[in-house]
Design a protein around this motif. Structure first.
Motif, PDB file in Angstrom:
ATOM      1  N   GLU A 137      62.531 -80.269  46.741  1.00 46.35           N
ATOM      2  CA  GLU A 137      62.217 -80.823  48.055  1.00 46.35           C
ATOM      3  C   GLU A 137      60.898 -80.259  48.595  1.00 46.35           C
ATOM      4  O   GLU A 137      60.140 -80.934  49.271  1.00 46.35           O
ATOM      5  CB  GLU A 137      63.343 -80.504  49.049  1.00 46.35           C
ATOM      6  N   GLU A 138      60.659 -78.998  48.294  1.00 48.40           N
ATOM      7  CA  GLU A 138      59.488 -78.292  48.823  1.00 48.40           C
ATOM      8  C   GLU A 138      58.202 -78.691  48.096  1.00 48.40           C
ATOM      9  O   GLU A 138      57.238 -79.122  48.722  1.00 48.40           O
ATOM     10  CB  GLU A 138      59.747 -76.785  48.687  1.00 48.40           C
ATOM     11  N   ARG A 167      52.843 -91.299  50.151  1.00 46.37           N
ATOM     12  CA  ARG A 167      52.871 -92.175  51.317  1.00 46.37           C
ATOM     13  C   ARG A 167      52.270 -93.479  50.847  1.00 46.37           C
ATOM     14  O   ARG A 167      51.218 -93.488  50.218  1.00 46.37           O
ATOM     15  CB  ARG A 167      52.068 -91.579  52.475  1.00 46.37           C
ATOM     16  N   ARG A 214      49.354 -85.588  46.989  1.00 48.39           N
ATOM     17  CA  ARG A 214      48.558 -84.403  46.667  1.00 48.39           C
ATOM     18  C   ARG A 214      48.706 -84.117  45.183  1.00 48.39           C
ATOM     19  O   ARG A 214      49.778 -84.303  44.615  1.00 48.39           O
ATOM     20  CB  ARG A 214      49.072 -83.202  47.461  1.00 48.39           C
ATOM     21  N   LYS A 230      48.693 -81.564  41.830  1.00 51.50           N
ATOM     22  CA  LYS A 230      49.381 -80.278  41.621  1.00 51.50           C
ATOM     23  C   LYS A 230      48.606 -79.134  42.267  1.00 51.50           C
ATOM     24  O   LYS A 230      49.185 -78.196  42.808  1.00 51.50           O
ATOM     25  CB  LYS A 230      49.565 -80.018  40.121  1.00 51.50           C
ATOM     26  N   SER A 231      47.270 -79.236  42.241  1.00 54.41           N
ATOM     27  CA  SER A 231      46.470 -78.149  42.819  1.00 54.41           C
ATOM     28  C   SER A 231      46.301 -78.299  44.325  1.00 54.41           C
ATOM     29  O   SER A 231      45.605 -77.525  44.962  1.00 54.41           O
ATOM     30  CB  SER A 231      45.106 -78.096  42.140  1.00 54.41           C
ATOM     31  N   GLY A 232      46.939 -79.294  44.910  1.00 52.80           N
ATOM     32  CA  GLY A 232      46.911 -79.446  46.364  1.00 52.80           C
ATOM     33  C   GLY A 232      45.802 -80.357  46.868  1.00 52.80           C
ATOM     34  O   GLY A 232      45.629 -80.515  48.077  1.00 52.80           O
ATOM     35  N   ALA A 233      45.021 -80.924  45.947  1.00 50.33           N
ATOM     36  CA  ALA A 233      43.925 -81.790  46.381  1.00 50.33           C
ATOM     37  C   ALA A 233      44.454 -83.142  46.860  1.00 50.33           C
ATOM     38  O   ALA A 233      45.451 -83.648  46.340  1.00 50.33           O
ATOM     39  CB  ALA A 233      42.952 -82.010  45.240  1.00 50.33           C
ATOM     40  N   SER A 242      58.050 -76.783  55.705  1.00 57.62           N
ATOM     41  CA  SER A 242      57.634 -76.609  54.314  1.00 57.62           C
ATOM     42  C   SER A 242      56.118 -76.753  54.188  1.00 57.62           C
ATOM     43  O   SER A 242      55.463 -77.415  54.985  1.00 57.62           O
ATOM     44  CB  SER A 242      58.358 -77.604  53.425  1.00 57.62           C
ATOM     45  N   HIS A 278      54.024 -78.366  52.517  1.00 53.88           N
ATOM     46  CA  HIS A 278      53.250 -79.608  52.469  1.00 53.88           C
ATOM     47  C   HIS A 278      52.991 -80.198  53.852  1.00 53.88           C
ATOM     48  O   HIS A 278      52.160 -81.087  54.017  1.00 53.88           O
ATOM     49  CB  HIS A 278      53.873 -80.626  51.526  1.00 53.88           C
ATOM     50  N   ARG A 286      49.570 -80.256  55.226  1.00 55.13           N
ATOM     51  CA  ARG A 286      48.671 -81.342  54.827  1.00 55.13           C
ATOM     52  C   ARG A 286      48.835 -82.579  55.689  1.00 55.13           C
ATOM     53  O   ARG A 286      48.111 -83.545  55.565  1.00 55.13           O
ATOM     54  CB  ARG A 286      48.953 -81.716  53.366  1.00 55.13           C
ATOM     55  N   GLU A 323      41.868 -74.119  44.588  1.00 48.69           N
ATOM     56  CA  GLU A 323      42.760 -75.126  45.170  1.00 48.69           C
ATOM     57  C   GLU A 323      42.297 -75.477  46.569  1.00 48.69           C
ATOM     58  O   GLU A 323      42.330 -74.639  47.469  1.00 48.69           O
ATOM     59  CB  GLU A 323      44.189 -74.589  45.179  1.00 48.69           C
ATOM     60  N   VAL A 324      41.827 -76.693  46.725  1.00 50.14           N
ATOM     61  CA  VAL A 324      41.340 -77.154  48.034  1.00 50.14           C
ATOM     62  C   VAL A 324      41.913 -78.532  48.337  1.00 50.14           C
ATOM     63  O   VAL A 324      42.384 -79.220  47.432  1.00 50.14           O
ATOM     64  CB  VAL A 324      39.786 -77.245  48.059  1.00 50.14           C
ATOM     65  N   ALA A 325      41.857 -78.913  49.596  1.00 49.99           N
ATOM     66  CA  ALA A 325      42.400 -80.218  49.974  1.00 49.99           C
ATOM     67  C   ALA A 325      41.500 -81.356  49.500  1.00 49.99           C
ATOM     68  O   ALA A 325      41.982 -82.394  49.058  1.00 49.99           O
ATOM     69  CB  ALA A 325      42.581 -80.283  51.480  1.00 49.99           C
ATOM     70  N   TYR A 326      40.203 -81.152  49.608  1.00 50.79           N
ATOM     71  CA  TYR A 326      39.277 -82.229  49.231  1.00 50.79           C
ATOM     72  C   TYR A 326      38.406 -81.774  48.063  1.00 50.79           C
ATOM     73  O   TYR A 326      37.544 -80.910  48.235  1.00 50.79           O
ATOM     74  CB  TYR A 326      38.396 -82.606  50.424  1.00 50.79           C
ATOM     75  N   PRO A 327      38.587 -82.363  46.899  1.00 53.81           N
ATOM     76  CA  PRO A 327      37.825 -81.926  45.721  1.00 53.81           C
ATOM     77  C   PRO A 327      36.326 -82.205  45.859  1.00 53.81           C
ATOM     78  O   PRO A 327      35.516 -81.515  45.262  1.00 53.81           O
ATOM     79  CB  PRO A 327      38.406 -82.759  44.589  1.00 53.81           C
ATOM     80  N   GLN A 329      40.760 -86.881  45.080  1.00 48.52           N
ATOM     81  CA  GLN A 329      40.532 -86.621  43.656  1.00 48.52           C
ATOM     82  C   GLN A 329      40.011 -87.871  42.952  1.00 48.52           C
ATOM     83  O   GLN A 329      39.175 -87.795  42.065  1.00 48.52           O
ATOM     84  CB  GLN A 329      41.866 -86.179  43.028  1.00 48.52           C
TER      85      GLN A 329
END
Lengths: 414, 253
Positions: free
Chosen positions: A74-75, A110, A175, A177-180, B110, B112, B115, B165-169, B190
């Motif tokens: 879930e996380e 989403r 997202r 795996k690396s959070g991008a 959590s 996520h 984000r 590890e970043v939000a925007y590559p 990505q």
């Protein structure tokens, strides 16, 4: 034997003579038993069907995941993945107790149309192997199954909410795996409408595309299995885990009963309520039968007086009434069984379309649309003898009460 | 003699111009630009008040908040507008807690959720609370110069360094050549798809830094959706430490 024949003939004549009462009692017995059996069949069918739907559309019979995956699903479902190892897949494919295996990669997304967006679960599937385990493809209502590239299959509900159709593009954000941040346009090639509301909240895409989107080219969330007929999922989960560990892989195995624990718990509670409901049907039927036989006997107190005056003993009278009650019980239960057989045949083979009644509402059961019954031979036999017993018992007391009376006293009663 | 003097003077002047030209018009290297950008924009400690207006399909929602943060590791956000008054968020590294004033309950959200858009806006918690040094996570490439809001800017493209590890590559930034503040930024997924675009509408000089104080963030994946954030009462530094960011701080009256 000859004596019994005498009672039987007398009882049959009596029943024929009291036609109206006989018909009423007969109807009470037959309809009471039939409605109980059909209701039981429907409930059993509903339960069986919802478990089938769960297995064939959502969980498979057995699931292989990376150790620890279940706790973090879930996380962050991409945190602990299973390597897509050909040796592991070959090991599973060689197992004669495994009838099908479906590698899958699931992650939250989403989905949107550029204006609105909704959370769903993306499921990367092997277009060929997935059908060995799951029946999602059977519920295609439009278009086709995704095969390769950035193709996606969505549910009819999602298509309706987002006002999208075949050939349109679904904007999917997630997202890696690396959070991008990841955002891709997926071409809608198919629309399904399954009977499992959870499946209708998923979007299906080819495994390779899913792996590319979240940046895990050689990994899976799970391998879902269909087992050969007669193989117990719980036992297989234990033995398979050992076998795989022996080959050098660390996995967790989960039988469907564990995955559906919550559902089964709810189902158990529901079944308790359903049990009460069925008992009530049976109770009403029993009251009808008892009432009918009691009245029939009491109203014939005068007749009992005549029989006694003609020399019949108490025992003879009780026996006569018992045979009468047993006879009507036999006829009524037999007819009830026949009606139930016909009703259940219809319920098992044709079923009830619930769409008109409940629409696609989530009613706690992973089920929508057509509801089918299930054969219930055990309940049929039990119900038959129960009704017979109720008839006989209902006949005993008033018969004994009437038979104990002096002929004069009995005759005085109207 | 006179002519020779003139020639010598001219030559000397030309030489001087030639020598000083690279200094006067010196275009900085991309690493220098990034270093100066980080120097201006990276803030170790900050507290400010902000107004956040989210417009989605013509519907406008306004939120007021106070923010206290240490780099990008610790942050405490408290909403002060009437509807959300008392709602607090605490971020420590990648973990987020929320406190609802009505129930006095602390809920761990959590990872996520970091984000997701903050209180329904187009600015995620990551966007709002990010303050790491860009040079640590990205490799920069100078694409050229452009004018934004009447200011001469370097156009820099940032690409995530392997393993980071970043939000925007990928990001594109229009960096003020004089103040090293960002006037415009594009953030890419990505896949290369443009996800968000932010534009700075106003800047303010605080303690020798020029910082954006009014920014509008547009969600490029949702038409008609944008969020405008205005910062005020900004204070750099401040008398607080990591110890002030605790679960107790969430419930403090």
């Amino acid at each position: 034997m000859g004596n019994f024949k005498y009672y039987l003939t007398l009882a049959a004549r009596n029943l024929w003579r009291q036609r109206r009462r006989t018909i009423l009692t007969f109807l009470a017995v037959s309809l009471g038993l039939a409605s109980f059996l059909v209701a039981d069949s429907l409930m059993k069918g509903l339960d069986k069907q919802s478990i089938d739907n769960l297995i064939t559309l959502e969980t498979g019979e057995l699931r292989l995941t990376a150790p620890g995956y279940i706790d973090i699903k879930e996380e962050d479902p991409l945190k602990k993945l299973l390597p897509k190892d050909q040796k592991l897949l070959a090991l599973l494919a060689e197992d004669s107790e495994i009838a099908g295996l479906a590698p899958r990669l699931s992650f939250p997304v989403r989905v949107g149309n550029g204006w609105d967006e909704y959370p769903q679960e993306a499921v990367g599937i092997d277009p060929v192997k997935d059908t060995e385990v799951f029946k999602v493809k059977d519920y295609l209502v439009e278009g086709r199954w995704p095969e390769a590239g950035y193709e996606v299959l969505i549910s009819r509900d999602t298509a309706k909410i987002l006002e999208l159709g075949i050939g349109d593009y679904l904007l999917m954000t997630t997202r890696t795996k690396s959070g991008a941040f990841q955002a891709v346009d997926m071409e809608i090639v198919g629309i399904v409408n399954t009977v499992n509301p959870n499946t209708n909240n998923q979007v299906f895409l080819p495994l390779a595309a899913a792996q590319e989107i979240v940046g895990v080219p050689d990994f899976l969330s799970q391998v879902d299995l269909r087992l050969a007929a007669g193989v117990d999922a719980r036992e297989k989960a234990a033995s398979l885990k050992e076998k795989i560990a022996g080959a050098g892989f660390q996995v967790e195995t989960q039988p469907w009963q564990e995955m559906a624990e919550e559902f089964l718990q709810i189902s158990k509670t529901k079944n308790a309520f359903i049990g009460i409901f069925l008992m009530m049907i049976l109770l009403i039927a029993t009251v009808g039968i008892v009432n009918s036989i009691l009245l029939a006997t009491i109203e014939r107190t005068r007749e009992i007086g005549v029989l006694k005056a003609m020399g019949m003993t108490e025992g003879n009278i009780v026996r006569l009434f018992l045979v009468e009650a047993a006879l009507i019980g036999l006829l009524g239960s037999g007819a009830g069984l026949a009606i139930a057989l016909a009703g259940e045949y219809y319920m098992v083979n044709v079923g009830l379309d619930m769409t008109e009644i409940i629409g696609n509402l989530d009613v706690g059961y992973p089920i929508t649309g057509l509801i089918k019954g299930a054969w219930n031979p055990g309940t049929m036999v039990g119900g038959f003898f129960f009704c017979l017993l109720v008839c006989v018992l209902a006949g005993i007391l008033p018969a004994r009460y009437g038979a104990k009376k002096e002929p004069i006293e009995a005759l005085r009663r109207v | 003699m006179f002519v020779r003097k003139i020639v010598r003077t001219v030559l000397a002047a030309l030489l001087l111009v030639a020598v000083s030209l690279p200094v006067l018009g010196a275009e900085l290297s991309v690493d220098e630009i990034m270093a100066k950008l980080d120097e201006n924009m990276f803030i170790e400690k900050i507290q400010y008040k902000a107004t956040m207006v989210t417009i989605n399909r013509g519907r406008e929602i306004t939120k007021e908040m106070t923010v206290k943060a240490i780099a990008d590791t610790h942050a405490l956000v408290e909403f002060t507008n009437r509807r959300d008054r008392g709602t607090r968020y605490l971020k420590i590294d990648d973990e987020l807690w929320m406190r609802f004033p009505d129930t006095e309950e602390i809920v761990k959200i959590s990872g996520h959720m970091l984000r997701q858009g903050m209180m329904g806006s187009d600015i995620s918690y990551e966007d709002a609370l990010e303050s790491s040094k860009l040079q640590e996570n990205y490799t920069a490439k100078l694409l050229g110069s452009e004018t934004v809001n009447g200011r001469e800017c370097y156009l820099v493209e940032l690409t995530v360094k392997p393993g980071k590890e970043v939000a925007y590559p990928t990001r594109k930034m229009w960096v003020d050549k004089e103040h090293f503040t960002v006037w415009k930024e594009e953030m890419y997924a990505q896949s290369g798809k443009l996800v968000k675009e932010s534009k700075t509408l106003a800047v303010t000089e605080i303690d020798g830094r020029v910082l954006p104080t009014e920014v509008v963030m547009e969600n490029k994946l949702r038409r008609g959706s944008q969020t405008r954030m205005t910062l005020y009462d900004i204070e750099l530094g401040g008398d607080f430490s990591q110890e002030d960011f605790s679960l107790r701080a969430l419930t403090r009256p």
